[in-house]
Design a protein around this motif. Sequence first.
Motif, PDB file in Angstrom:
ATOM      1  N   UNK A 154       0.836  -1.199   0.000  1.00  0.00           N
ATOM      2  CA  UNK A 154       0.000   0.000   0.000  1.00  0.00           C
ATOM      3  C   UNK A 154       0.872   1.250   0.000  1.00  0.00           C
ATOM      4  N   UNK A 155       1.915   1.257   0.806  1.00  0.00           N
ATOM      5  CA  UNK A 155       2.800   2.418   0.866  1.00  0.00           C
ATOM      6  C   UNK A 155       3.547   2.611  -0.448  1.00  0.00           C
ATOM      7  N   UNK A 156       3.949   1.511  -1.074  1.00  0.00           N
ATOM      8  CA  UNK A 156       4.648   1.608  -2.354  1.00  0.00           C
ATOM      9  C   UNK A 156       3.734   2.184  -3.435  1.00  0.00           C
ATOM     10  N   UNK A 157       2.437   1.917  -3.333  1.00  0.00           N
ATOM     11  CA  UNK A 157       1.500   2.355  -4.378  1.00  0.00           C
ATOM     12  C   UNK A 157       1.134   3.827  -4.284  1.00  0.00           C
ATOM     13  N   UNK A 158       1.498   4.518  -3.206  1.00  0.00           N
ATOM     14  CA  UNK A 158       1.054   5.903  -3.024  1.00  0.00           C
ATOM     15  C   UNK A 158       1.481   6.825  -4.170  1.00  0.00           C
ATOM     16  N   UNK A 159       2.758   6.865  -4.565  1.00  0.00           N
ATOM     17  CA  UNK A 159       3.122   7.765  -5.673  1.00  0.00           C
ATOM     18  C   UNK A 159       2.426   7.403  -6.979  1.00  0.00           C
ATOM     19  N   UNK A 160       2.319   6.119  -7.261  1.00  0.00           N
ATOM     20  CA  UNK A 160       1.704   5.700  -8.521  1.00  0.00           C
ATOM     21  C   UNK A 160       0.232   6.083  -8.567  1.00  0.00           C
ATOM     22  N   UNK A 161      -0.482   5.914  -7.452  1.00  0.00           N
ATOM     23  CA  UNK A 161      -1.890   6.285  -7.439  1.00  0.00           C
ATOM     24  C   UNK A 161      -2.067   7.796  -7.613  1.00  0.00           C
ATOM     25  N   UNK A 162      -1.166   8.593  -7.038  1.00  0.00           N
ATOM     26  CA  UNK A 162      -1.251  10.048  -7.216  1.00  0.00           C
ATOM     27  C   UNK A 162      -1.058  10.426  -8.678  1.00  0.00           C
TER      28      UNK A 162
END
Length: 452
Positions: A154-162
């Motif tokens: 979940x933490x790794x996905x933060x930049x990609x989701x933004x």
Amino acid sequence: MKRTGLLKTWRRIACLVGLFFLAACGLSIDADQARVCRSTLPALNPGAAITVQRIQDGPAPRSLKVLYTAQNPDRPPLDRTIICTFAAEGLSLNKAELTGLATEEGPVSGASLYMLKHYYLETPEGVAADPGSPSHAAADIELPSAVAYWLQQILVSLPRTAIYALLSVSFALVFGLSGRVNLAFGELAAVGSAATIAGTAVVLASGLDAPLLGIAAGLAGALFAGAMHSAVGGYFTISRITTASSQPSLIATVGLSLALMEYLRLVQSPVTIWLPPIWAETWPLARSDDFVVSLTPISLITASIGLIAALGLLWLMKATDFGRAWRACADDARAAALMGVNGPRLLIQTLALAGAMAGLSGMLIVVQYGGLGFAGGFQYGLKALIGAIIGGIGSVPGALLGGFIIGLFETIWSAYLPIEGRDVALYAALVVFLIFRPGGLLGFQETTPRPV
């Protein structure tokens, strides 16, 4: 009363931006420099087990001080210190070049430093010898292994989701107003990334290498370049093509995307220009045995910028004259024109805003991953379009939700399933949505436009 509410909203946004800059100012340890400095320790202590205790700023400019313990098999542990001096810092490309090395016994000679750099640090063995970050920095929060692994994803996905959310909302802004899809937003993200590189290059050319200044210049360049290219390109491909069918405009935006791609190839060159990583030191948050859940400051900053932009856009669409005009024109363009809304001007403003969001996503790609090639925006744009469709391509909140879902889906799939099938599954999900819910999660469920 209305003006007071606007002032309060802008003050909150200013406070968030101020907190971001204050937090960024406190990030003084460069991850690349720390890695190079740590990698010298096995060479200075052959045969010893190295445990890094603490890394801090050194006594001289552009230097780091590492406190560590060397454990030899036949000796008691020995507490030692090393000071590494580097050629530059911040956004400079040679910031990880080691120019000086000193231990508690004194400075290492120039010849020894030359041999260490060229015959050890630059080899795969030297890179692999990094003893790692300070051991005491591991978080005390203990989690089950499955929960820890899931939290890390979940933490790794933060930049990609933004990134996907901002690109998806670009599609929604234009489609919701005009009913046309602009397929050039991926290339507009690449334009924003090129403008970010240009902005940081101007800062470096002026003799400054502070990351904050480079990011600020890159942000301004990305917003301006994205808005300008989108407004001009959209004027000729969407605003001037007034046929009842959307197909001519769609084909024109394909030509615009190809023109922007070739334009970037000529201006930026086919070779991708990369920025050095900044604020990439890991922050441990939790652990499960030897597995440490961590987050890098730059990932948090990227996600925060995306969140602030999304909240600001939602406020803009809800509480301003532009947002009310956009919603009125999207609902019934003829009735809005009768009430005084200038449709052509509103479309150009919407194109500029959508291009600014695409440019901002390109800036986040550069800050997070280092760079984006002249043709690298195509995949981002295609997946963001899928996110906009899944969330509801005519809905701004729906597009934000769809971009978040796409980023999270890619990360979770890559973590648990073969990565080769990720894109196939994503496109299959698009087909399912187009069949069973063509309006998306927050859009309209009708397969045809609403009757007026």
